[in-house]
Design a protein around this motif. Structure first.
Motif, mmCIF file in Angstrom:
data_model
loop_
_atom_site.group_PDB
_atom_site.id
_atom_site.type_symbol
_atom_site.label_atom_id
_atom_site.label_comp_id
_atom_site.label_asym_id
_atom_site.label_seq_id
_atom_site.Cartn_x
_atom_site.Cartn_y
_atom_site.Cartn_z
ATOM 1 N N GLU A 175 -6.327 -3.157 15.524
ATOM 2 C CA GLU A 175 -5.315 -4.313 16.198
ATOM 3 C C GLU A 175 -3.986 -3.960 16.267
ATOM 4 N N ASP A 176 -3.795 -2.876 16.743
ATOM 5 C CA ASP A 176 -2.487 -2.393 17.186
ATOM 6 C C ASP A 176 -2.520 -1.983 18.712
ATOM 7 N N GLY A 177 -1.371 -2.359 19.426
ATOM 8 C CA GLY A 177 -1.160 -1.873 20.732
ATOM 9 C C GLY A 177 -0.461 -0.567 20.727
ATOM 10 N N HIS A 216 6.743 -5.599 6.325
ATOM 11 C CA HIS A 216 5.892 -6.354 5.561
ATOM 12 C C HIS A 216 4.825 -7.030 6.415
ATOM 13 N N ARG A 217 3.823 -7.174 6.499
ATOM 14 C CA ARG A 217 2.693 -7.622 7.117
ATOM 15 C C ARG A 217 2.639 -9.044 6.686
ATOM 16 N N LEU A 218 2.894 -10.112 7.688
ATOM 17 C CA LEU A 218 2.490 -11.387 7.254
ATOM 18 C C LEU A 218 1.659 -12.230 8.392
ATOM 19 N N THR A 264 2.474 6.515 20.904
ATOM 20 C CA THR A 264 3.679 5.560 20.721
ATOM 21 C C THR A 264 2.837 4.336 20.193
ATOM 22 N N ILE A 265 3.229 3.691 19.032
ATOM 23 C CA ILE A 265 2.740 2.286 18.610
ATOM 24 C C ILE A 265 3.686 1.286 19.317
ATOM 25 N N LEU A 266 2.652 0.209 19.720
ATOM 26 C CA LEU A 266 3.577 -0.880 20.346
ATOM 27 C C LEU A 266 3.754 -2.181 19.421
ATOM 28 N N ILE A 311 2.450 -10.546 12.046
ATOM 29 C CA ILE A 311 3.695 -10.064 12.534
ATOM 30 C C ILE A 311 4.314 -9.017 11.418
ATOM 31 N N ASN A 312 5.107 -8.423 11.666
ATOM 32 C CA ASN A 312 5.809 -7.701 10.640
ATOM 33 C C ASN A 312 7.120 -7.762 10.563
ATOM 34 N N VAL A 313 7.564 -8.353 9.241
ATOM 35 C CA VAL A 313 8.714 -8.536 9.049
ATOM 36 C C VAL A 313 9.409 -7.600 8.023
ATOM 37 N N VAL A 373 9.073 12.526 9.660
ATOM 38 C CA VAL A 373 7.762 12.358 10.128
ATOM 39 C C VAL A 373 7.802 10.663 10.125
ATOM 40 N N ASP A 374 7.248 10.239 11.520
ATOM 41 C CA ASP A 374 7.044 8.690 11.646
ATOM 42 C C ASP A 374 5.631 8.416 11.480
ATOM 43 N N THR A 375 5.285 7.760 10.346
ATOM 44 C CA THR A 375 3.802 7.846 10.107
ATOM 45 C C THR A 375 3.215 6.331 10.137
ATOM 46 N N TRP A 376 2.297 6.518 11.149
ATOM 47 C CA TRP A 376 1.621 5.219 11.298
ATOM 48 C C TRP A 376 0.415 5.306 10.436
ATOM 49 N N TRP A 377 0.095 4.072 9.857
ATOM 50 C CA TRP A 377 -1.196 3.723 9.017
ATOM 51 C C TRP A 377 -1.182 2.520 8.684
ATOM 52 N N GLN A 378 -2.113 2.187 7.816
ATOM 53 C CA GLN A 378 -2.440 0.748 7.645
ATOM 54 C C GLN A 378 -3.054 0.552 5.844
ATOM 55 N N THR A 379 -2.692 -0.786 5.598
ATOM 56 C CA THR A 379 -3.393 -0.892 4.102
ATOM 57 C C THR A 379 -4.846 -0.439 4.226
ATOM 58 N N GLU A 380 -5.518 -0.869 5.331
ATOM 59 C CA GLU A 380 -7.071 -0.233 5.382
ATOM 60 C C GLU A 380 -6.973 1.179 5.583
ATOM 61 N N THR A 381 -6.275 1.911 5.998
ATOM 62 C CA THR A 381 -6.773 3.167 6.188
ATOM 63 C C THR A 381 -6.237 4.089 5.055
ATOM 64 N N THR A 440 9.327 7.964 7.854
ATOM 65 C CA THR A 440 9.334 6.422 8.036
ATOM 66 C C THR A 440 7.956 6.026 8.181
ATOM 67 N N VAL A 441 7.738 4.724 7.836
ATOM 68 C CA VAL A 441 6.300 3.662 7.884
ATOM 69 C C VAL A 441 6.675 2.250 8.027
ATOM 70 N N GLY A 442 5.850 1.843 8.538
ATOM 71 C CA GLY A 442 5.584 0.333 8.492
ATOM 72 C C GLY A 442 5.810 -0.342 9.789
ATOM 73 N N GLU A 443 6.375 0.031 10.523
ATOM 74 C CA GLU A 443 6.732 -0.428 12.020
ATOM 75 C C GLU A 443 7.518 0.580 12.921
ATOM 76 N N PRO A 444 7.318 0.259 14.133
ATOM 77 C CA PRO A 444 7.767 1.260 15.252
ATOM 78 C C PRO A 444 9.407 1.503 14.878
ATOM 79 N N ILE A 491 0.877 -1.238 0.019
ATOM 80 C CA ILE A 491 0.239 -0.034 -0.048
ATOM 81 C C ILE A 491 0.684 1.362 0.051
ATOM 82 N N THR A 492 1.998 1.430 0.720
ATOM 83 C CA THR A 492 2.829 2.395 0.708
ATOM 84 C C THR A 492 3.225 2.740 -0.775
ATOM 85 N N GLY A 493 3.489 1.962 -1.634
ATOM 86 C CA GLY A 493 3.639 2.266 -2.750
ATOM 87 C C GLY A 493 2.444 2.876 -3.706
HETATM 88 C C1 WTA Z 1 2.742 -1.251 11.576
HETATM 89 C C2 WTA Z 1 1.574 -0.235 5.999
HETATM 90 C C3 WTA Z 1 4.649 1.743 14.262
HETATM 91 C C4 WTA Z 1 1.462 -1.256 12.324
HETATM 92 C C5 WTA Z 1 1.589 1.143 5.907
HETATM 93 C C6 WTA Z 1 0.245 -1.337 11.451
HETATM 94 C C7 WTA Z 1 3.675 0.927 12.183
HETATM 95 C C8 WTA Z 1 0.763 -2.409 10.249
HETATM 96 C C9 WTA Z 1 3.823 2.137 11.567
HETATM 97 C C10 WTA Z 1 0.271 -2.036 8.945
HETATM 98 C C11 WTA Z 1 4.330 3.301 12.339
HETATM 99 C C12 WTA Z 1 2.852 0.994 10.249
HETATM 100 N N1 WTA Z 1 4.853 2.839 13.858
HETATM 101 N N2 WTA Z 1 3.874 0.628 13.418
HETATM 102 N N3 WTA Z 1 4.847 4.290 11.845
HETATM 103 N N4 WTA Z 1 3.344 2.261 10.227
HETATM 104 N N5 WTA Z 1 2.978 0.172 11.196
HETATM 105 O O1 WTA Z 1 -1.042 -2.764 6.072
HETATM 106 O O2 WTA Z 1 1.307 -2.498 12.961
HETATM 107 O O3 WTA Z 1 1.350 -3.176 5.537
HETATM 108 O O4 WTA Z 1 -0.943 -1.991 11.817
HETATM 109 O O5 WTA Z 1 0.434 -0.812 6.111
HETATM 110 O O6 WTA Z 1 2.238 -1.781 10.187
HETATM 111 O O7 WTA Z 1 0.940 -2.564 7.756
HETATM 112 P P1 WTA Z 1 0.301 -2.383 6.252
#
Ligand code: WTA
Length: 658
Positions: free
Chosen positions: A511-513, A537-539, A523-525, A532-534, A416-424, A391-395, A316-318
């Motif tokens: 579904e994030d702590g 990448h979300r697996l 702060t996303i945990l 899991i987040n490898v 910018v440390d950006t939290w989001w998801q495929t769904e958002t 940055t994006v994808g994990e803490p 989704i980021t791409g």
């Molecule tokens: C995690 C990627 C901490 C989180 C855009 C989320 C993050 C999942 C962050 C979504 C961040 C994404 N800090 N965790 N800045 N950004 N995550 O759908 O657990 O591949 O629920 O989307 O990545 O992964 P997805």
């Protein structure tokens, strides 16, 4: 290190808050702190600001239609075309010669598409898709690596109103088949292969194998010839060469189809708790407006910028931040085919210097790898063109944040440390770089207009410093509309957990702590489900488990994530051999192969541990937490409540000794 440098280093290590540099603020797109209040007071009409970044064929009547919650609709009555917004209108504005895509292949060749070129290519391929019989609303699957034909095909689909479903090129044949079957997709665009660390990889054989698993008729398959003579391939009867087809349509003009704001722009499959990937549906109006708005306000993109998101379009980021967001704003977007360490570990910095990249966006896993390689690589290059980092994808851990800030940003670029998801669909929680103080390791406050909060299991907001769960209590334009052909799962996955009985108020659960501080910074945990987040990448662990138990000789398996220095998390497989089988190297190899076949190399396990039993509670549930602790090398808590406590030591010994 000189004494000055050493004291600078020490200061940086202790510093917990960073203000955006004045030079950045002066030129930023969004600088008025009043925007938070303004969005709050004006909600949902505030979102007109996002819609105003687009050109509408027909203006919308209503910003938000919430008459059928949680099936929210945005900008209803409006009509627009995404490819028109990303291309034609910039060309009409005189930007025909501005670079739209700057592509670089791994071996070093480059291709530059101006907005004028890109429009012509997109029209020619849109005409080709029509020739092949693609009609409005047909789902076209794009199984391609990072080559320019991928965004061209996405925009060509958008132009004729055919939703695309991009399948990450690193996914296996099976994963392709599952996604084509789930989306009833009859069209496939793919390529012969691509380069990885100097090798020409065969991609077409994998695509062909995937097609064998498709349960319905597939029309002609289009194959891009990426590798030329480097890799001989032959096309079967229903396979057509991309270049030949496009040559027939050179100069074609294809009118952009006016799409309803709520019409599907694309599907993107992602992993969830159960074994089956979810088809996340994004729309034309809300998604595009949100991608453009966040690119404008968070990435601070301007038409004259050269911007580089070093992600893969297969995620989704791409989609949002290589293709739709930057192109909607008329920016020049960089695309790179290969890995960051080929031919050497300064490859990315060489590109930043040469292309004079202004804004750079990547994942923490990449930053941790750069850190490990050392600052000598970025130091070989002039990175002073950079203005903003993301940055994006994990803490991101504070140490990696500070390394990025110092060695890539030269202490002059906000991060910018950006939290989001495929769904958002787009960014949800992050600082606004022209306004907020940054705190390393903490994503920041919710964006203006975004109702994100941290709650306990009952849904009550937690106090500062306490751990809880992220929820979102207001809809937003970029949100997924449903899961493809599965409204029920859409509700059960995202809304049931926190919405009231009878639901007066619908609350989205990502579904994030998380935890929140006194300033409202979140702060996303990490995930609280079986995802899991490898390496960002979300697996789904269930998907991996079902691949493992599908292997002959394996009776039962549990898959968990364990801490990993660079990847963030790594895959650990615990498996019980069937009677008559040994947990030997052969079984291990077949288990790994099972995972590669059903998902792909991104899910390759760090370790496969054979055990005669899995630790279970008295009610028979596998204790995953415990397995995670073993994999991460953590102190193990009390195991006496287990049905079979002895097994824990046996497993832990095996992991330690490997
Ligand atoms: C995690 C990627 C901490 C989180 C855009 C989320 C993050 C999942 C962050 C979504 C961040 C994404 N800090 N965790 N800045 N950004 N995550 O759908 O657990 O591949 O629920 O989307 O990545 O992964 P997805």
């Amino acid at each position: 290190m000189t004494q000055d440098e050493a004291s600078l280093e020490a200061r940086l290590e202790e510093q917990e808050a960073f203000d955006p540099p004045e030079s950045f603020v002066e030129q930023a797109n969004v600088t008025d702190p009043g925007i938070y209040e303004e969005f709050e007071e004006n909600w949902p009409d505030c979102w007109e600001r996002a819609a105003d970044l687009l050109s509408w064929e027909e203006s919308y009547d209503t910003v938000l239609d919430d008459s059928n919650e949680p099936f929210y609709e945005w900008f209803t009555g409006g009509e627009l075309n995404a490819s028109y917004n990303c291309l034609d209108r910039h060309v009409a504005d005189g930007a025909s010669d501005r670079t739209a895509i700057k592509w670089e292949g791994e071996p070093g060749e480059t291709r530059t598409y101006t907005y004028g070129d890109l429009l012509a290519e997109v029209e020619a391929f849109a005409a080709t898709l029509r020739d092949l019989g693609v009609e409005e609303d047909d789902v076209v699957t794009l199984y391609m690596p990072m080559i320019p034909e991928l965004p061209i095909a996405m925009l060509a689909c958008a132009r004729i109103g055919a939703p695309h479903s991009v399948v990450f090129a690193g996914f296996s044949a099976d994963a392709l088949a599952t996604r084509m079957n789930s989306a009833d997709s009859e069209y496939l665009v793919t390529c012969d292969g691509y380069y990885r660390r100097g090798d020409a990889l065969d991609h077409l054989s994998k695509a062909n194998e995937g097609l064998e698993g498709v349960d319905h008729e597939v029309s002609d398959v289009v194959v891009v010839d990426r590798l030329g003579d480097e890799l001989e391939h032959s096309l079967s009867e229903n396979q057509r060469d991309y270049d030949e087809l496009v040559a027939e349509n050179e100069g074609a003009s294809v009118e952009p189809v006016a799409r309803d704001a709520e019409d599907m722009l694309f599907l993107m499959y992602t992993s969830g708790t159960t074994g089956k990937p979810k088809g996340v549906k994004h729309t034309t109006g809300g998604y595009l407006a949100y991608a453009a708005w966040t690119s404008h306000s968070v990435l601070d993109l301007k038409p004259e910028d050269t911007y580089w998101c070093a992600a893969d379009i297969g995620w989704i980021t791409g989609h949002s931040y290589i293709v739709y967001g930057p192109l909607a704003l008329g920016t020049s977007t960089v695309m790179y085919e290969g890995t960051p360490d080929y031919p050497d570990k300064d490859r990315l910095w060489e590109i930043v210097e040469r292309e004079e990249v202004d804004v750079f966006y990547t994942a923490p896993t990449a930053i941790r790898a750069f850190m490990k390689w050392g600052e000598k690589y970025p130091e070989q290059h002039d990175l002073s063109s950079l203005r903003l980092l993301g940055t994006v994808g994990e803490p991101i851990n504070p140490r990696a944040w500070k390394w990025y800030y110092k060695h890539i940003g030269g202490e002059e670029c906000p991060i910018v440390d950006t939290w989001w998801q495929t769904e958002t669909g787009g960014m949800m929680i992050t600082t606004l770089p022209g306004i907020n103080t940054m705190k390393p390791g903490t994503a920041g406050p919710p964006l203006p207009g975004i109702g994100a909060q941290v709650v306990d299991a009952e849904g009550a907001e937690v106090g500062a410093g306490q751990a809880g769960y992220v929820t979102v209590n207001k809809p937003w334009p970029g949100m997924l509309r449903t899961l493809y052909n599965n409204d029920e799962r859409f509700i059960s996955e995202y809304w049931e957990e926190y919405s009231d009985e009878g639901a007066d108020e619908w609350v989205y659960f990502p579904e994030d702590g998380a935890k929140i501080d006194d300033d409202g910074y979140i702060t996303i945990l990490g995930r609280v489900d079986d995802v899991i987040n490898v390496s960002g990448h979300r697996l789904g662990t269930m998907e991996i488990e079902s691949a493992v138990v599908g292997v002959e000789g394996i009776a039962e398996a549990a898959v968990v994530g364990g801490d990993h220095e660079v990847k963030g998390e790594a895959v650990y497989v615990y498996a019980i051999p069937e009677d008559g089988y040994d947990g030997d190297a052969d079984l291990e190899e077949r288990a790994v192969q099972g995972i590669l076949d059903s998902i792909g190399p991104i899910a390759k396990p760090e370790e496969v541990i054979f055990t005669p039993e899995l630790p279970k509670t008295r009610s028979g549930k596998i204790m995953r937490r415990l397995l995670e602790d073993i994999a991460s090398g953590n102190e193990l808590g009390n195991t006496s409540t287990l049905r079979n406590p002895d097994v824990v030591d046996d497993i832990a010994d095996q992991v330690d000794s490997s």
